[in-house]
Design a protein around this motif. Structure first.
Motif, mmCIF file in Angstrom:
data_model
loop_
_atom_site.group_PDB
_atom_site.id
_atom_site.type_symbol
_atom_site.label_atom_id
_atom_site.label_comp_id
_atom_site.label_asym_id
_atom_site.label_seq_id
_atom_site.Cartn_x
_atom_site.Cartn_y
_atom_site.Cartn_z
ATOM 1 N N PHE A 235 -4.147 13.006 -2.945
ATOM 2 C CA PHE A 235 -3.045 12.053 -3.100
ATOM 3 C C PHE A 235 -2.563 11.540 -1.748
ATOM 4 C CE2 PHE A 235 -2.624 14.020 -7.358
ATOM 5 C CZ PHE A 235 -2.653 12.852 -8.106
ATOM 6 N N GLY A 236 -2.663 12.374 -0.712
ATOM 7 C CA GLY A 236 -2.314 11.910 0.625
ATOM 8 C C GLY A 236 -3.240 10.811 1.104
ATOM 9 N N VAL A 237 -4.527 10.937 0.793
ATOM 10 C CA VAL A 237 -5.486 9.893 1.176
ATOM 11 C C VAL A 237 -5.205 8.604 0.394
ATOM 12 C CG1 VAL A 237 -7.930 9.255 1.177
ATOM 13 C CG2 VAL A 237 -7.243 11.548 1.878
ATOM 14 N N ILE A 238 -4.819 8.738 -0.874
ATOM 15 C CA ILE A 238 -4.431 7.554 -1.649
ATOM 16 C C ILE A 238 -3.252 6.859 -0.981
ATOM 17 C CG2 ILE A 238 -3.437 6.774 -3.848
ATOM 18 C CD1 ILE A 238 -5.076 8.982 -5.229
ATOM 19 N N ALA A 239 -2.257 7.652 -0.564
ATOM 20 C CA ALA A 239 -1.099 7.083 0.142
ATOM 21 C C ALA A 239 -1.534 6.411 1.440
ATOM 22 C CB ALA A 239 -0.068 8.178 0.418
ATOM 23 N N LEU A 240 -2.452 7.035 2.159
ATOM 24 C CA LEU A 240 -2.965 6.462 3.410
ATOM 25 C C LEU A 240 -3.605 5.104 3.170
ATOM 26 C CD1 LEU A 240 -4.968 8.318 6.158
ATOM 27 C CD2 LEU A 240 -5.806 6.157 5.254
ATOM 28 N N CYS A 241 -4.430 5.014 2.138
ATOM 29 C CA CYS A 241 -5.140 3.759 1.857
ATOM 30 C C CYS A 241 -4.170 2.607 1.613
ATOM 31 C CB CYS A 241 -6.049 3.934 0.648
ATOM 32 S SG CYS A 241 -7.496 4.974 0.946
ATOM 33 N N THR A 242 -3.063 2.897 0.951
ATOM 34 C CA THR A 242 -2.129 1.818 0.629
ATOM 35 C C THR A 242 -1.171 1.539 1.786
ATOM 36 O OG1 THR A 242 -0.679 3.416 -0.474
ATOM 37 C CG2 THR A 242 -2.281 2.272 -1.825
ATOM 38 N N ALA A 243 -0.753 2.591 2.509
ATOM 39 C CA ALA A 243 0.123 2.379 3.663
ATOM 40 C C ALA A 243 -0.609 1.619 4.765
ATOM 41 C CB ALA A 243 0.630 3.719 4.188
ATOM 42 N N TYR A 244 -1.915 1.782 4.834
ATOM 43 C CA TYR A 244 -2.727 0.998 5.764
ATOM 44 C C TYR A 244 -2.488 -0.499 5.549
ATOM 45 C CZ TYR A 244 -7.069 -0.954 7.807
ATOM 46 O OH TYR A 244 -7.992 -1.692 8.522
ATOM 47 N N GLY A 245 -2.445 -0.904 4.293
ATOM 48 C CA GLY A 245 -2.214 -2.313 3.985
ATOM 49 C C GLY A 245 -0.827 -2.764 4.378
ATOM 50 N N GLU A 246 0.182 -1.917 4.171
ATOM 51 C CA GLU A 246 1.544 -2.281 4.573
ATOM 52 C C GLU A 246 1.634 -2.504 6.077
ATOM 53 O OE1 GLU A 246 4.932 -0.223 2.855
ATOM 54 O OE2 GLU A 246 3.556 0.880 1.561
#
Length: 407
Positions: A235-246
């Motif tokens: 789930f941390g990697v999922i968060a990373l993938c989306t925060a990258y876009g932000e």
């Protein structure tokens, strides 16, 4: 799912000094205010960066090094905060971090060099990172107590707080010095914390309690098991993938619209504002989406939507299509980060929130430099398609975590 403690007040004479049960709605309101304050203060600092750069005489490279202080302070503190929340309670840690964040935001305007700026930003970043972990940990407990997936509503408050902070900063930038503006934010932050903090403190420590005697409660108090750790990292990697876009859109979105599509400064700046607005609106509807479709469908649909929107935003040949793409990307990304952090917290308590938040924050830091490197090597539009790739990756990982989400 590990069981967290019920909402309760501290014993008489304890931290809360009140034995009357506090309505969950009041706790939810107080916690929402802290999320909004976090976004408000951080945005207020961000809009004064150009003026403080001029004040300190920093070059672009030395300013970049100084700004790493925020990141370093946040990342270092995040894992420590998980342990503090288990020991003292996430409510108490949230209030303390609210005070520290309010005080530290005034410090950058008092610096005269890039070196001193970097040092005070370490303190600011530490308070910011600590507050993010502690208030998300408190939110996870409240979500469990309410038995409703209201996590996105807290992150919506953060988004709206950020928009308010940036808007106010833009209005006063020409009339107030950075020192006066940031000192005013200190006053606002301390006042809000003084009014709202006692509500959280009366709400109890919001940490797993061994005295409740469940077989699962000790898991959170002692830390993560091997299986839980793997799922939390996922789930941390999922968060990373989306925060990258932000992070990528915050730093490069306006430049793309101006440089590659010939937009004037106003419409170029509106690109990120539109992205932030649709993200906030998407988070407001997040609870309804989660209740109707569940976590897995929300993650997968959000990732796919963000991927399609960013592909359009990066490669559209005309401005209005690119703006539409940014708006769609904001809607898609809106609920993925809060769902990922919330699920990590449900699995492993404050330790899970800390781990997922650290990974997610790392993604926000990773995005801008990676985009910059790729833009020099290939082109900015193609570089921005990495946001598309990572959003699609988040969708795939969200589907792979379907058994862990129980939905």
């Amino acid at each position: 799912m590990p069981r967290v403690n019920k909402l309760r007040t501290a014993p008489s004479g304890g931290l809360g000094g009140d034995t009357v049960p506090l309505p969950p709605a009041r706790l939810r309101t107080a916690l929402t205010v802290f999320f909004a304050l976090d976004g408000f203060l951080f945005a207020g600092w961000v809009v004064r960066i150009p003026a403080i750069k001029h004040q300190t005489g920093a070059t672009a490279s030395t300013l970049g090094l100084a700004l790493l202080g925020v990141s370093a302070g946040a990342v270092i503190t995040m894992m420590l905060t998980g342990r503090l929340c288990r020991r003292y309670g996430s409510h108490a840690v949230t209030v303390v971090c609210g005070v520290l964040l309010s005080l530290s935001i005034a410090l950058p305007a008092q610096t005269g060099s890039a070196l001193t700026l970097g040092l005070v930003l370490l303190l600011f970043g530490a308070a910011y990172g600590g507050m993010n972990v502690s208030m998300n940990s408190a939110a996870v407990d409240l979500v469990t107590a309410l038995r409703r997936p209201v996590m996105p509503s807290f992150h919506a408050a953060f988004s709206f707080g950020g928009m308010a902070g940036a808007g106010l900063g833009g209005l006063v930038a020409d009339g107030l010095s950075p020192a006066t503006h940031l000192a005013a934010l200190t006053g606002i932050g301390l006042a809000v914390t003084a009014v709202t903090g006692p509500v959280l403190l009366r709400g109890g420590p919001a940490t797993p309690s061994v005295e409740q005697g469940t077989e699962n409660a000790p898991e959170q108090s002692k830390g993560m098991g091997t299986q839980a750790r793997r799922i939390v990292i996922l789930f941390g990697v999922i968060a990373l993938c989306t925060a990258y876009g932000e992070g990528a859109l915050a730093e490069w979105g306006a430049l793309h619209l101006g440089q590659d599509l010939g937009a004037s400064p106003g419409p170029a700046a509106a690109g990120y504002s539109l992205f932030a607005l649709t993200m906030a609106v998407g988070r407001l509807s997040g609870t309804a989406l989660l209740e109707r479709f569940g976590q897995t469908r929300t993650l997968v649909t959000g990732g796919a939507t963000a991927s399609a929107g960013m592909l359009l935003g990066a490669l559209a040949p005309v401005l209005w299509l690119a703006l539409l793409g940014f708006a769609v990307a904001g809607l898609g990304l809106a609920n993925i980060f809060p769902v990922a952090v919330g699920r990590a917290g449900a699995l492993a308590g404050p330790s899970g929130v800390a781990a997922a938040s650290t990974l997610g924050y790392g993604g926000m830091l990773l995005g801008p430099p990676v985009i910059g490197f790729l833009a020099d090597w290939i082109s900015l539009p193609v570089a921005l398609t990495t946001v598309t790739l990572l959003a699609a990756t988040a969708a795939v990982l969200g589907y792979s975590a379907r058994n862990a989400t129980n939905s």
